[in-house]
Design a protein around this motif. Structure first.
Motif, mmCIF file in Angstrom:
data_model
loop_
_atom_site.group_PDB
_atom_site.id
_atom_site.type_symbol
_atom_site.label_atom_id
_atom_site.label_comp_id
_atom_site.label_asym_id
_atom_site.label_seq_id
_atom_site.Cartn_x
_atom_site.Cartn_y
_atom_site.Cartn_z
ATOM 1 N N TRP B 12 0.995 -1.063 0.071
ATOM 2 C CA TRP B 12 -0.042 -0.009 0.028
ATOM 3 C C TRP B 12 0.884 1.218 0.014
ATOM 4 C CZ3 TRP B 12 -5.021 -0.111 -0.714
ATOM 5 C CH2 TRP B 12 -5.758 -1.149 -0.586
ATOM 6 N N ALA B 13 0.881 2.163 -1.067
ATOM 7 C CA ALA B 13 1.675 3.018 -1.327
ATOM 8 C C ALA B 13 1.057 4.366 -0.958
ATOM 9 C CB ALA B 13 2.446 3.400 -2.417
ATOM 10 N N LEU B 14 1.201 5.105 0.173
ATOM 11 C CA LEU B 14 0.355 6.293 1.005
ATOM 12 C C LEU B 14 0.528 7.424 -0.229
ATOM 13 C CD1 LEU B 14 -1.688 5.920 2.975
ATOM 14 C CD2 LEU B 14 -0.024 7.013 4.499
ATOM 15 N N ALA B 21 3.750 11.120 -2.290
ATOM 16 C CA ALA B 21 3.451 10.647 -1.227
ATOM 17 C C ALA B 21 3.140 11.709 -0.310
ATOM 18 C CB ALA B 21 5.035 10.365 -0.716
ATOM 19 N N ILE B 22 2.199 11.218 0.741
ATOM 20 C CA ILE B 22 1.576 12.339 1.553
ATOM 21 C C ILE B 22 2.468 12.554 2.620
ATOM 22 C CG2 ILE B 22 -0.380 13.124 2.774
ATOM 23 C CD1 ILE B 22 -2.133 10.792 1.385
ATOM 24 N N LEU B 68 2.848 -1.565 4.568
ATOM 25 C CA LEU B 68 2.427 -0.119 4.004
ATOM 26 C C LEU B 68 3.786 0.684 3.842
ATOM 27 C CD1 LEU B 68 0.308 2.108 4.160
ATOM 28 C CD2 LEU B 68 0.623 2.342 6.764
ATOM 29 N N PHE B 69 3.860 1.614 2.846
ATOM 30 C CA PHE B 69 4.755 2.567 2.560
ATOM 31 C C PHE B 69 4.247 4.075 2.695
ATOM 32 C CE2 PHE B 69 8.307 -0.080 0.721
ATOM 33 C CZ PHE B 69 7.749 -1.154 0.714
ATOM 34 N N VAL B 70 5.123 4.659 3.433
ATOM 35 C CA VAL B 70 4.381 6.088 3.671
ATOM 36 C C VAL B 70 5.613 6.985 3.593
ATOM 37 C CG1 VAL B 70 2.845 5.262 5.523
ATOM 38 C CG2 VAL B 70 5.313 5.701 6.176
ATOM 39 N N GLY B 71 5.327 8.434 3.570
ATOM 40 C CA GLY B 71 6.218 9.416 3.134
ATOM 41 C C GLY B 71 6.793 10.070 4.328
ATOM 42 N N LYS B 72 7.074 10.973 4.342
ATOM 43 C CA LYS B 72 8.091 11.888 5.363
ATOM 44 C C LYS B 72 7.344 12.075 6.781
ATOM 45 C CE LYS B 72 11.627 14.480 2.813
ATOM 46 N NZ LYS B 72 11.221 14.508 1.437
ATOM 47 N N GLY B 123 10.533 7.474 -4.768
ATOM 48 C CA GLY B 123 11.344 7.734 -5.890
ATOM 49 C C GLY B 123 11.588 6.480 -6.575
ATOM 50 N N SER B 124 11.537 5.279 -5.944
ATOM 51 C CA SER B 124 11.757 4.078 -6.635
ATOM 52 C C SER B 124 10.521 3.470 -7.525
ATOM 53 C CB SER B 124 12.069 3.128 -5.775
ATOM 54 O OG SER B 124 11.328 2.263 -4.982
ATOM 55 N N GLY B 125 9.489 4.412 -7.461
ATOM 56 C CA GLY B 125 8.432 3.905 -8.078
ATOM 57 C C GLY B 125 7.076 3.049 -7.720
ATOM 58 N N ILE B 126 7.414 2.808 -6.363
ATOM 59 C CA ILE B 126 6.222 1.703 -5.757
ATOM 60 C C ILE B 126 5.072 2.052 -6.072
ATOM 61 C CG2 ILE B 126 7.960 0.789 -3.859
ATOM 62 C CD1 ILE B 126 6.546 2.679 -2.209
#
Lengths: 412, 185
Positions: B12-14, B21-22, B68-72, B123-126
């Protein structure tokens, strides 16, 4: 090699003082451990489940419950959580500041439980407010706090520390401590110094009293910091003793302390600032929003509910609150209310048309003093204006002085 | 039971409506303060992302084992453990983020939830729906759908030990030795 304040505090609170180096992990001994009505019942639940047959509290004299989040409880689940905490406190002999005493962090400072140089943790993400008196404080989740109650320790990654020098004294009489901390947030954003400590210096901060230090220290969390630590001085020590007599040591960094970086920020020409919806780091000069219609004003919270804030608010309200605006005031502590009554500030606010509540956290949690509806514009002296946090409306963050001016005019 | 050192699952890319990315998702967006009185972990699951635009239906769509993949600065804001425990109750296996709020990070570590910092992960495009494999010992992350590999910071000593023990309390009972010379209890 010289030490920063946080390194000094940590060195005195660990058996691994040689490992007090940024990036290392240590076991930190904790002087004061607290839980609020939020998180408190979760802490109790963990202790009962994890340690059914052994002592649950390492040192009851150092352990506190403070009910400030939804106080008094306005839902049955909250009331039940408070009751779970209350009964546990009674059984274990834990100190408790029940409903009405005020914001836990402020109550613990005013009553002399937390002093410069101490290590403290609690289930309040603004527990790092203790940096205001030169102590280490950290908000933590209920597992951490349960563990601290059981063992008296937490693991902690020694943070790196930056030195920030504030240059000059604001010449604009409308500028106060809230504007100074908003200036810091504008500089570093929500994550520019993520996980670090700021040690704060400068003529302005040296002259700042407890209330101003608290306002500044309270917003380290919104910058993603571990803490903003303000070196205590003799004037602060004197002020703390006025609240609770006793022995308050002063802690200072070594002159050859090593900082990861050093920044200087000029505040001599600082203008009143405001954080616009929906992020505390969305900081702009108040004048950019001149004329925006406001519907409600909240003055309170761990950032803006001290006696200095109430005084600044009252000073703007000689002609009362504008007709189509509601002003809600939540003094930080019961002792703040007592001072406000004694000084006549309470009567002035009441006569101006403010709704004044008992002492508690107020606007930040679960509608203790009301929520905002869709389209409602609120000005708050609090520290967070995230979308949906205080209702469906939009919240601006300002100083008490600016909030008072808005309450009088009805517009920004 | 030994904890797995390799995890694989669906991503899940947020991302927000603009595809980025949020950033700075605070704990009130993850788990709103109106549900703070909940003390049962399983009850927390339904409220995850209940105040995050575009993601309110997440609890109904997620499957146990998802990653889960999340931003900063994910999880900035309050100290509420609920904002971690709710993901555990949903069966999320791990959270990989560009960076995390300090308290949120601790809460995840203490709950035994693997959290990894990977500064350039978006940046890796997930993309959501892709399959990923994570090696917790090395921090290597392989996007099985695209074949791209990238590196996250490896888990720290205490983080790994708490994970292996199954959480902070069990770790403490085992002596809390970790890489640290002194015992906790």
């Amino acid at each position: 090699m010289g030490k920063t304040i946080i390194e000094k505090i940590f060195s005195e609170h660990t058996d691994d003082s040689s490992r007090v180096i940024p990036g290392e992990t240590i076991w930190l001994k904790i002087d004061v451990r607290s839980a609020r009505d939020f998180g408190g019942a979760n802490v109790v639940k963990h202790l009962i489940k994890e340690y059914p047959d052994s002592e649950k509290i390492e040192n009851v004299a150092k352990t506190f419950f403070t009910f400030d989040c939804v106080s008094p409880a306005n839902t049955i689940p909250y009331a039940e959580n408070q009751q779970i905490s209350r009964v546990f406190a009674r059984e274990e002999g834990i100190n408790i500041y029940d409903v009405g005493q005020g914001i836990g962090t402020h109550v613990l400072i005013e009553n002399g439980h937390i002093r410069p140089g101490m290590t403290t943790v609690g289930t309040d993400s603004h527990f790092n407010i203790m940096g205001a008196i030169g102590a280490f404080g950290q908000g933590m989740g209920d597992r951490d706090i349960a563990f601290a109650w059981k063992t008296g320790k937490v693991w902690f990654d020694v943070p790196s520390c930056v030195r920030v020098n504030l240059r000059g004294i604001p010449s604009n009489p409308d500028v106060s401590a809230k504007d100074v901390v908003l200036r810091l947030i504008r500089e570093f954003g929500a994550s520019g110094l993520l996980g670090k400590v700021i040690e704060l210096y400068g003529d302005y901060i040296e002259a700042a009293g407890l209330d101003e230090r608290i306002t500044i220290g309270s917003m380290g969390t919104e910058m993603g910091l571990i803490s903003i630590i303000i070196p205590p001085n003799e004037a602060l020590e004197k002020e703390l003793k006025e609240w609770t007599p006793g022995d308050f040591g002063i802690i200072a960094a070594d002159s050859d302390a090593r900082y990861e970086a050093e920044y200087t920020i000029d505040i001599g020409n600082l203008k009143p600032l405001i954080a616009a919806p929906f992020e505390p780091h969305n900081v702009h000069p108040v004048e950019d929003y001149q004329g925006v219609k406001v519907d409600s004003v909240f003055v309170g919270s761990c950032t803006g509910g001290r006696i200095s804030d109430l005084r600044a608010l009252a000073a703007e309200l000689d002609n009362g609150v504008a007709k189509d605006i509601n002003l809600r005031v939540v003094p930080a502590t019961r002792r703040t209310i007592a001072k406000a009554i004694e000084e006549g500030v309470y009567a002035r606010l009441f006569d101006a048309g403010a709704t004044i509540s008992h002492a508690a956290c107020g606007g930040c949690a679960s509608g203790q003093i009301g929520m905002t509806g869709a389209g409602e514009i609120q000005v708050s002296t609090g520290n967070r204006n995230f979308k949906g946090k205080q209702g469906a409306g939009e919240t601006f963050l300002s100083s008490a002085k600016i909030a008072g001016r808005v309450a009088a005019k009805g517009t920004l | 039971m030994a904890k797995p050192m390799k995890l694989s699952g669906r991503i899940w890319a947020l991302r927000g409506p603009d595809g980025a990315a949020i950033e700075n998702i605070d704990t009130d967006m993850i788990y709103h303060n109106k549900h703070l009185a909940v003390t049962d972990m399983n009850e927390m699951a339904q409220f995850i992302f209940g105040n995050l635009d575009g993601w309110r239906d997440f609890p109904g769509k997620v499957k146990p084992g998802d990653i889960l993949f999340v931003g900063k600065n994910f999880g900035s804001g309050s100290s509420r453990q609920h904002a971690v425990d709710g993901f555990i109750a949903l069966g999320i296996q791990a959270i990989v983020g560009e960076s995390f709020g300090a308290i949120y990070w601790r809460n995840a570590v203490n709950a035994g939830m693997p959290v990894l910092r990977a500064p350039d992960v978006f940046g890796s495009g997930i993309e959501s729906g892709q399959e990923v494999e994570i090696d917790l010992t090395t921090g290597e992350i392989t996007n099985l759908s695209s074949g791209k590999a990238f590196a996250a910071g490896p888990m720290g000593n205490i983080q790994m030990d708490v994970y292996k023990a199954g959480g902070l309390f069990e770790y403490g009972r085992q002596g809390g030795k970790s890489a640290m010379p002194t015992d906790v209890v």
